[in-house]
Design a protein around this motif. Structure first.
Motif, PDB file in Angstrom:
ATOM      1  N   UNK A   1     -11.570  15.549  12.175  1.00 62.52           N
ATOM      2  CA  UNK A   1     -11.516  16.973  12.484  1.00 62.52           C
ATOM      3  C   UNK A   1     -12.087  17.738  11.292  1.00 62.52           C
ATOM      4  N   UNK A   2     -12.571  18.941  11.547  1.00 58.68           N
ATOM      5  CA  UNK A   2     -13.225  19.714  10.501  1.00 58.68           C
ATOM      6  C   UNK A   2     -12.300  19.918   9.305  1.00 58.68           C
ATOM      7  N   UNK A   3     -12.743  19.418   8.155  1.00 58.13           N
ATOM      8  CA  UNK A   3     -11.973  19.580   6.938  1.00 58.13           C
ATOM      9  C   UNK A   3     -10.775  18.663   6.816  1.00 58.13           C
ATOM     10  N   UNK A   4     -10.589  17.764   7.798  1.00 62.62           N
ATOM     11  CA  UNK A   4      -9.481  16.796   7.775  1.00 62.62           C
ATOM     12  C   UNK A   4     -10.086  15.414   7.574  1.00 62.62           C
ATOM     13  N   UNK A   5      -9.770  14.781   6.470  1.00 62.92           N
ATOM     14  CA  UNK A   5     -10.402  13.507   6.122  1.00 62.92           C
ATOM     15  C   UNK A   5      -9.417  12.360   6.292  1.00 62.92           C
ATOM     16  N   UNK A   6      -9.928  11.248   6.794  1.00 60.68           N
ATOM     17  CA  UNK A   6      -9.111  10.058   7.022  1.00 60.68           C
ATOM     18  C   UNK A   6      -9.804   8.858   6.374  1.00 60.68           C
ATOM     19  N   UNK A   7      -9.311   8.471   5.215  1.00 53.90           N
ATOM     20  CA  UNK A   7      -9.901   7.358   4.469  1.00 53.90           C
ATOM     21  C   UNK A   7      -9.010   6.114   4.528  1.00 53.90           C
ATOM     22  N   UNK A   8      -8.144   6.052   5.544  1.00 51.61           N
ATOM     23  CA  UNK A   8      -7.168   4.978   5.631  1.00 51.61           C
ATOM     24  C   UNK A   8      -7.834   3.605   5.727  1.00 51.61           C
ATOM     25  N   UNK A   9      -8.913   3.487   6.512  1.00 49.01           N
ATOM     26  CA  UNK A   9      -9.559   2.176   6.653  1.00 49.01           C
ATOM     27  C   UNK A   9     -10.168   1.716   5.329  1.00 49.01           C
ATOM     28  N   UNK A  10     -10.764   2.636   4.595  1.00 50.72           N
ATOM     29  CA  UNK A  10     -11.305   2.264   3.285  1.00 50.72           C
ATOM     30  C   UNK A  10     -10.181   1.755   2.383  1.00 50.72           C
ATOM     31  N   UNK A  11      -9.056   2.454   2.393  1.00 50.94           N
ATOM     32  CA  UNK A  11      -7.924   2.045   1.559  1.00 50.94           C
ATOM     33  C   UNK A  11      -7.420   0.662   1.973  1.00 50.94           C
ATOM     34  N   UNK A  12      -7.349   0.409   3.283  1.00 52.32           N
ATOM     35  CA  UNK A  12      -6.885  -0.895   3.763  1.00 52.32           C
ATOM     36  C   UNK A  12      -7.856  -1.998   3.359  1.00 52.32           C
ATOM     37  N   UNK A  13      -9.159  -1.732   3.515  1.00 50.52           N
ATOM     38  CA  UNK A  13     -10.161  -2.732   3.133  1.00 50.52           C
ATOM     39  C   UNK A  13     -10.127  -2.992   1.622  1.00 50.52           C
ATOM     40  N   UNK A  14      -9.965  -1.934   0.839  1.00 47.12           N
ATOM     41  CA  UNK A  14      -9.867  -2.084  -0.610  1.00 47.12           C
ATOM     42  C   UNK A  14      -8.657  -2.929  -0.999  1.00 47.12           C
ATOM     43  N   UNK A  15      -7.530  -2.661  -0.357  1.00 45.98           N
ATOM     44  CA  UNK A  15      -6.302  -3.394  -0.675  1.00 45.98           C
ATOM     45  C   UNK A  15      -6.447  -4.868  -0.320  1.00 45.98           C
ATOM     46  N   UNK A  16      -7.064  -5.146   0.837  1.00 46.26           N
ATOM     47  CA  UNK A  16      -7.256  -6.534   1.261  1.00 46.26           C
ATOM     48  C   UNK A  16      -8.180  -7.276   0.304  1.00 46.26           C
ATOM     49  N   UNK A  17      -9.227  -6.608  -0.167  1.00 43.33           N
ATOM     50  CA  UNK A  17     -10.167  -7.228  -1.101  1.00 43.33           C
ATOM     51  C   UNK A  17      -9.537  -7.425  -2.478  1.00 43.33           C
ATOM     52  N   UNK A  18      -8.739  -6.472  -2.883  1.00 39.03           N
ATOM     53  CA  UNK A  18      -8.092  -6.578  -4.198  1.00 39.03           C
ATOM     54  C   UNK A  18      -7.195  -7.803  -4.273  1.00 39.03           C
ATOM     55  N   UNK A  19      -6.565  -8.150  -3.155  1.00 40.86           N
ATOM     56  CA  UNK A  19      -5.660  -9.307  -3.129  1.00 40.86           C
ATOM     57  C   UNK A  19      -6.395 -10.606  -3.423  1.00 40.86           C
ATOM     58  N   UNK A  20      -7.695 -10.657  -3.091  1.00 41.14           N
ATOM     59  CA  UNK A  20      -8.471 -11.876  -3.346  1.00 41.14           C
ATOM     60  C   UNK A  20      -9.502 -11.656  -4.453  1.00 41.14           C
ATOM     61  N   UNK A  21      -9.295 -10.594  -5.227  1.00 38.15           N
ATOM     62  CA  UNK A  21     -10.122 -10.298  -6.400  1.00 38.15           C
ATOM     63  C   UNK A  21     -11.595 -10.078  -6.034  1.00 38.15           C
ATOM     64  N   UNK A  22     -11.835  -9.327  -4.965  1.00 40.79           N
ATOM     65  CA  UNK A  22     -13.187  -9.012  -4.523  1.00 40.79           C
ATOM     66  C   UNK A  22     -13.399  -7.501  -4.529  1.00 40.79           C
ATOM     67  N   UNK A  23     -14.674  -7.092  -4.383  1.00 45.41           N
ATOM     68  CA  UNK A  23     -15.039  -5.675  -4.465  1.00 45.41           C
ATOM     69  C   UNK A  23     -15.523  -5.146  -3.120  1.00 45.41           C
ATOM     70  N   UNK A  24     -15.564  -3.819  -3.008  1.00 49.80           N
ATOM     71  CA  UNK A  24     -16.010  -3.162  -1.772  1.00 49.80           C
ATOM     72  C   UNK A  24     -17.263  -2.346  -2.034  1.00 49.80           C
ATOM     73  N   UNK A  25     -18.252  -2.519  -1.160  1.00 46.80           N
ATOM     74  CA  UNK A  25     -19.448  -1.682  -1.161  1.00 46.80           C
ATOM     75  C   UNK A  25     -19.444  -0.885   0.143  1.00 46.80           C
ATOM     76  N   UNK A  26     -19.461   0.428   0.024  1.00 44.87           N
ATOM     77  CA  UNK A  26     -19.357   1.330   1.177  1.00 44.87           C
ATOM     78  C   UNK A  26     -20.742   1.738   1.661  1.00 44.87           C
ATOM     79  N   UNK A  27     -20.980   1.651   2.978  1.00 45.93           N
ATOM     80  CA  UNK A  27     -22.172   2.263   3.570  1.00 45.93           C
ATOM     81  C   UNK A  27     -21.723   3.455   4.399  1.00 45.93           C
ATOM     82  N   UNK A  28     -22.178   4.636   4.008  1.00 47.46           N
ATOM     83  CA  UNK A  28     -21.823   5.875   4.697  1.00 47.46           C
ATOM     84  C   UNK A  28     -22.847   6.130   5.795  1.00 47.46           C
ATOM     85  N   UNK A  29     -22.390   6.167   7.052  1.00 46.79           N
ATOM     86  CA  UNK A  29     -23.306   6.161   8.198  1.00 46.79           C
ATOM     87  C   UNK A  29     -23.269   7.494   8.949  1.00 46.79           C
ATOM     88  N   UNK A  30     -24.448   8.122   9.077  1.00 46.46           N
ATOM     89  CA  UNK A  30     -24.548   9.370   9.842  1.00 46.46           C
ATOM     90  C   UNK A  30     -25.365   9.183  11.111  1.00 46.46           C
TER      91      UNK A  30
END
Length: 275
Positions: free
Chosen positions: A77-106
């Motif tokens: 929604x306008x001005x309402x941001x939801x970064x929950x999936x990024x946070x979940x992916x980051x947390x999952x990768x951190x558990x196995x000592x890996x990094x995240x590369x984000x592709x922002x898609x328009x």
């Protein structure tokens, strides 16, 4: 220092699975023989969840995952941001000592998929928000259609910039890097989008990637580049100017296309990567 992003598609096809295995074999070497300057190998997951590829990602050759997040997904929604999936992916990768590369898609490559928020599509200042684009994937595959955000429209670009700033505020230094999608777009020459010009598009791409660079100070920043609309063999100097601009501003460049010696690519981005 030269930075590389190697990305392997893990989401479809026997050939890609074979390629994945071959690259793992190629990179599964003793680091002491080659030093610490080996390219970083990221597994491209599309928009899938990191947890679905845990076993592959645990391989010692893999540095992390590259995941697509759409503008629509990140700003429901306008001005309402939801970064929950990024946070979940980051947390999952951190558990196995890996990094995240984000592709922002328009943009999308399907006539039924819009990667921008509904308000961009429907509110008057954004003039429809998207434009119909054509994609010729080559290799005997049929031309398809999809939608690209009207990034040459100042009102659309302003909202895109706000998203970039929000992402940087939350994730700069926490993600390994972030990239914008390919520069290629192809419109109907008999019915071009409102206010679209080749120059407008080119300068809007520069503005977006500079905005990304100025927002992310600790994470790597990369622009995917393959073609520019209206240009062939650098006849508008779009390609050469982009490479010079990226070098000046310490912006990485990459691309979604790996088609060795294909004529179209050899007449556009490939010679500049080679040089």
């Amino acid at each position: 220092m030269l930075q590389y992003l190697f990305s392997i598609n893990a989401t479809n096809g026997f050939i890609r699975r074979v390629l994945y295995l071959l690259l793992l074999i190629s990179f599964n070497v003793n680091d002491t023989a080659y030093g610490k300057d080996l390219p970083k190998l990221f597994l491209f997951l599309g928009g899938n969840n990191v947890t679905d590829f845990k076993m592959k990602l645990e391989n010692q050759c893999i540095s992390g995952a590259q995941v697509i997040y759409s503008w629509r997904q990140l700003e429901p929604k306008k001005g309402v941001y939801n970064f929950l999936k990024i946070e979940k992916d980051l947390a999952a990768l951190k558990k196995i000592n890996k990094s995240l590369f984000v592709q922002l898609q328009d943009r999308s490559f399907s006539p039924t998929l819009y990667n921008v928020p509904d308000y961009i599509l429907h509110e008057a200042p954004y003039h429809g928000g998207v434009a119909l684009q054509y994609d010729a994937p080559g290799e005997g595959m049929p031309t398809t259609t999809g939608w690209v955000a009207r990034v040459w429209d100042p009102a659309v670009r302003e909202r895109y910039s706000l998203l970039i700033h929000q992402l940087a505020r939350q994730f700069d230094g926490r993600i390994y890097g972030i990239n914008l999608p390919e520069t290629a777009v192809d419109f109907d020459p008999k019915n071009p989008p409102l206010n679209f010009t080749f120059d407008n598009y080119f300068y809007s791409e520069l503005e977006n990637i500079l905005d990304l660079r100025n927002s992310f100070h600790r994470s790597l920043v990369i622009q995917y580049v393959n073609f520019f609309p209206g240009e062939w063999h650098n006849d508008h100097q779009y390609m050469s100017r982009l490479f010079s601009f990226a070098s000046t501003h310490q912006i990485g460049l990459g691309g979604p296309d790996i088609v060795p010696y294909r004529l179209a690519h050899m007449n556009n981005s490939y010679p500049f990567f080679h040089a």
